[in-house]
Scaffold this motif. Structure first.
Motif, PDB file in Angstrom:
ATOM      1  N   ASN A 130      11.515 -21.632  27.749  1.00 49.42           N
ATOM      2  CA  ASN A 130      10.619 -20.532  28.096  1.00 49.42           C
ATOM      3  C   ASN A 130       9.405 -20.511  27.164  1.00 49.42           C
ATOM      4  O   ASN A 130       9.536 -20.560  25.947  1.00 49.42           O
ATOM      5  N   ASN A 131       8.228 -20.438  27.781  1.00 49.40           N
ATOM      6  CA  ASN A 131       6.970 -20.484  27.017  1.00 49.40           C
ATOM      7  C   ASN A 131       6.891 -19.444  25.909  1.00 49.40           C
ATOM      8  O   ASN A 131       6.277 -19.688  24.870  1.00 49.40           O
ATOM      9  N   THR A 132       7.489 -18.303  26.118  1.00 50.73           N
ATOM     10  CA  THR A 132       7.348 -17.213  25.147  1.00 50.73           C
ATOM     11  C   THR A 132       8.181 -17.442  23.890  1.00 50.73           C
ATOM     12  O   THR A 132       8.100 -16.655  22.953  1.00 50.73           O
ATOM     13  N   TYR A 133       8.953 -18.512  23.865  1.00 50.51           N
ATOM     14  CA  TYR A 133       9.767 -18.826  22.682  1.00 50.51           C
ATOM     15  C   TYR A 133       9.228 -20.048  21.943  1.00 50.51           C
ATOM     16  O   TYR A 133       9.965 -20.735  21.263  1.00 50.51           O
ATOM     17  N   ARG A 134       7.951 -20.314  22.081  1.00 50.50           N
ATOM     18  CA  ARG A 134       7.359 -21.475  21.410  1.00 50.50           C
ATOM     19  C   ARG A 134       7.364 -21.324  19.895  1.00 50.50           C
ATOM     20  O   ARG A 134       7.463 -20.223  19.381  1.00 50.50           O
ATOM     21  N   GLY A 135       7.253 -22.448  19.190  1.00 51.73           N
ATOM     22  CA  GLY A 135       7.145 -22.422  17.736  1.00 51.73           C
ATOM     23  C   GLY A 135       8.472 -22.316  17.014  1.00 51.73           C
ATOM     24  O   GLY A 135       8.517 -22.168  15.802  1.00 51.73           O
ATOM     25  N   LYS A 136       9.560 -22.378  17.774  1.00 43.91           N
ATOM     26  CA  LYS A 136      10.892 -22.280  17.165  1.00 43.91           C
ATOM     27  C   LYS A 136      11.644 -23.602  17.239  1.00 43.91           C
ATOM     28  O   LYS A 136      12.857 -23.644  17.007  1.00 43.91           O
ATOM     29  N   GLN A 137      10.957 -24.683  17.633  1.00 44.18           N
ATOM     30  CA  GLN A 137      11.560 -26.017  17.741  1.00 44.18           C
ATOM     31  C   GLN A 137      12.687 -26.061  18.787  1.00 44.18           C
ATOM     32  O   GLN A 137      13.579 -26.897  18.699  1.00 44.18           O
ATOM     33  N   LEU A 138      12.643 -25.149  19.737  1.00 34.50           N
ATOM     34  CA  LEU A 138      13.765 -25.080  20.686  1.00 34.50           C
ATOM     35  C   LEU A 138      13.770 -26.244  21.676  1.00 34.50           C
ATOM     36  O   LEU A 138      14.832 -26.651  22.151  1.00 34.50           O
ATOM     37  N   GLY A 139      12.597 -26.808  21.952  1.00 32.52           N
ATOM     38  CA  GLY A 139      12.547 -28.009  22.790  1.00 32.52           C
ATOM     39  C   GLY A 139      13.272 -29.158  22.112  1.00 32.52           C
ATOM     40  O   GLY A 139      14.137 -29.803  22.700  1.00 32.52           O
ATOM     41  N   LYS A 140      12.915 -29.372  20.845  1.00 33.92           N
ATOM     42  CA  LYS A 140      13.609 -30.416  20.086  1.00 33.92           C
ATOM     43  C   LYS A 140      15.096 -30.115  19.988  1.00 33.92           C
ATOM     44  O   LYS A 140      15.951 -31.006  20.141  1.00 33.92           O
ATOM     45  N   LEU A 141      15.406 -28.862  19.729  1.00 38.64           N
ATOM     46  CA  LEU A 141      16.812 -28.477  19.553  1.00 38.64           C
ATOM     47  C   LEU A 141      17.640 -28.787  20.802  1.00 38.64           C
ATOM     48  O   LEU A 141      18.717 -29.389  20.707  1.00 38.64           O
ATOM     49  N   ILE A 142      17.127 -28.411  21.956  1.00 40.67           N
ATOM     50  CA  ILE A 142      17.948 -28.556  23.162  1.00 40.67           C
ATOM     51  C   ILE A 142      18.047 -30.026  23.589  1.00 40.67           C
ATOM     52  O   ILE A 142      19.089 -30.475  24.080  1.00 40.67           O
ATOM     53  N   VAL A 143      16.974 -30.790  23.356  1.00 41.76           N
ATOM     54  CA  VAL A 143      17.029 -32.218  23.699  1.00 41.76           C
ATOM     55  C   VAL A 143      17.936 -32.968  22.721  1.00 41.76           C
ATOM     56  O   VAL A 143      18.762 -33.794  23.130  1.00 41.76           O
ATOM     57  N   LEU A 144      17.802 -32.665  21.434  1.00 40.30           N
ATOM     58  CA  LEU A 144      18.640 -33.359  20.456  1.00 40.30           C
ATOM     59  C   LEU A 144      20.112 -32.979  20.623  1.00 40.30           C
ATOM     60  O   LEU A 144      21.001 -33.811  20.413  1.00 40.30           O
ATOM     61  N   THR A 145      20.372 -31.753  21.012  1.00 38.44           N
ATOM     62  CA  THR A 145      21.772 -31.353  21.223  1.00 38.44           C
ATOM     63  C   THR A 145      22.444 -32.250  22.265  1.00 38.44           C
ATOM     64  O   THR A 145      23.511 -32.820  22.015  1.00 38.44           O
ATOM     65  N   VAL A 146      21.810 -32.427  23.418  1.00 38.05           N
ATOM     66  CA  VAL A 146      22.457 -33.260  24.443  1.00 38.05           C
ATOM     67  C   VAL A 146      22.369 -34.748  24.093  1.00 38.05           C
ATOM     68  O   VAL A 146      23.241 -35.528  24.485  1.00 38.05           O
ATOM     69  N   SER A 147      21.353 -35.140  23.332  1.00 36.39           N
ATOM     70  CA  SER A 147      21.270 -36.543  22.907  1.00 36.39           C
ATOM     71  C   SER A 147      22.416 -36.871  21.942  1.00 36.39           C
ATOM     72  O   SER A 147      23.050 -37.929  22.038  1.00 36.39           O
ATOM     73  N   LEU A 148      22.675 -35.958  21.005  1.00 37.59           N
ATOM     74  CA  LEU A 148      23.777 -36.176  20.061  1.00 37.59           C
ATOM     75  C   LEU A 148      25.128 -36.069  20.768  1.00 37.59           C
ATOM     76  O   LEU A 148      26.095 -36.738  20.388  1.00 37.59           O
ATOM     77  N   LEU A 149      25.174 -35.269  21.819  1.00 31.61           N
ATOM     78  CA  LEU A 149      26.398 -35.226  22.625  1.00 31.61           C
ATOM     79  C   LEU A 149      26.630 -36.571  23.313  1.00 31.61           C
ATOM     80  O   LEU A 149      27.763 -37.074  23.363  1.00 31.61           O
ATOM     81  N   ALA A 150      25.555 -37.164  23.821  1.00 27.91           N
ATOM     82  CA  ALA A 150      25.668 -38.498  24.445  1.00 27.91           C
ATOM     83  C   ALA A 150      26.230 -39.504  23.452  1.00 27.91           C
ATOM     84  O   ALA A 150      27.118 -40.306  23.769  1.00 27.91           O
ATOM     85  N   LYS A 151      25.721 -39.437  22.227  1.00 25.93           N
ATOM     86  CA  LYS A 151      26.202 -40.332  21.171  1.00 25.93           C
ATOM     87  C   LYS A 151      27.685 -40.090  20.906  1.00 25.93           C
ATOM     88  O   LYS A 151      28.485 -41.030  20.822  1.00 25.93           O
TER      89      LYS A 151
END
Lengths: 199, 199
Positions: A130-151
């Motif tokens: 959600n655009n209104t939650y910018r600046g909290k690294q949440l894009g990185k957080l959510i992508v890295l979460t599933v990437s580390l799950l894949a690992k």
């Protein structure tokens, strides 16, 4: 897991899979170093998609991404059950527990292979914050979460398709364009109202 | 379906799904116009992968494509059953029935989506044709077969990742690089001997 009790059969996949991901391997990607278990704000919760998330705006947030169409609660629940029955669908969301709304999401989809020693590969799909939650690294957080799950699940690789404008973002969290082998091609078909049940 | 009787539970998916595909829509891609049901030679047979295809060289032919590793018959059969149980795996092969060998293959993998009206998308994977069968349009044949199957199943799109050198081939059968949105990025993980069972 937050104030409300969630019955385990509401989850798309076992929430325990999101515990103890290898955040040490991506520590340089985040500043300050947040994780799915410590997402930076006490009111943020990273968890598997639940069948009740239709009411928390999961479908609405996807419409920031692409065409969603008129998805009813019944449609959503049917597809959720299709995914859970098939297995390999790891849709992960960020909830703002103050307002009980989904404010970010991404999907890991795994695929059984014969190549790579009958391996498993992962794919990243449907990333949105959600655009209104910018600046909290949440894009990185959510992508890295599933990437580390894949690992963690033993995938030999994780891949994604993206627009030119998103290349720097994905590079900043470890994704690469392999020289000479980084093309995504598509054919689009006319969209029918409802697809044939493929089972 | 050829001389040998094949019990239906040997197939990865229902062979009837390969009947009456919409070859009319791709008639300009093939000259002469062959189809999966009339593949140009009476001894060629296009059909779903069978669990017995380990003995017909399916794993061997994949090794022309990438790292396969040491896949035993038991490994293959276990993964075949994983795929059939999950659904959405449409691995299609070309057999030379004179010698009972798999000489070409490609995979359609479908994915349930919430976007696009709880749609289904398709992915093309693991395309290979034995080098000694060149000049028979079998690459086009096997890719178009699973592409038309994706259309029949109601997929709203079919996508693939490929090397630069294969772009002209895929363009010749209707695939496109969408301007500004044609990037495939990956992260590779260390390959473990056997992945965790994701179920």
């Amino acid at each position: 897991m937050g104030a409300r009790k969630v019955s385990s059969d509401e989850y798309l996949f076992d929430p325990d899979l999101l515990k103890n991901l290898d955040w040490g391997s991506v520590i340089n990607c985040l500043n300050p170093p947040i994780t799915n278990e410590t997402p930076g704000e006490p009111w943020l919760l990273v968890r598997p998609l639940c069948i009740s998330d239709y009411n928390k705006g999961y479908v609405q947030i996807l419409s920031q991404l692409t065409t969603v169409g008129n998805v009813s609660k019944t449609d959503f629940e049917r597809q959720f059950m299709n995914m859970r029955k098939a297995g390999g669908y790891y849709i992960t969301v960020i909830e703002d527990t103050r307002i009980n709304r989904i404010i970010g999401a991404s999907s890991l989809i795994t695929e059984f292979k014969i190549i790579h020693n009958c391996g498993i590969r992962g794919r990243l799909e449907d990333v949105v914050v959600n655009n209104t939650y910018r600046g909290k690294q949440l894009g990185k957080l959510i992508v890295l979460t599933v990437s580390l799950l894949a690992k963690k699940l033993g995938c030999y690789k994780m891949s994604l398709d993206c627009k030119d404008s998103l290349i720097p973002f994905y590079k900043s969290i470890g994704y690469k364009l392999e020289p000479g082998n980084a093309n995504s091609m598509i054919t689009r078909y006319e969209e029918t109202s409802k697809p044939v049940d493929p089972s």
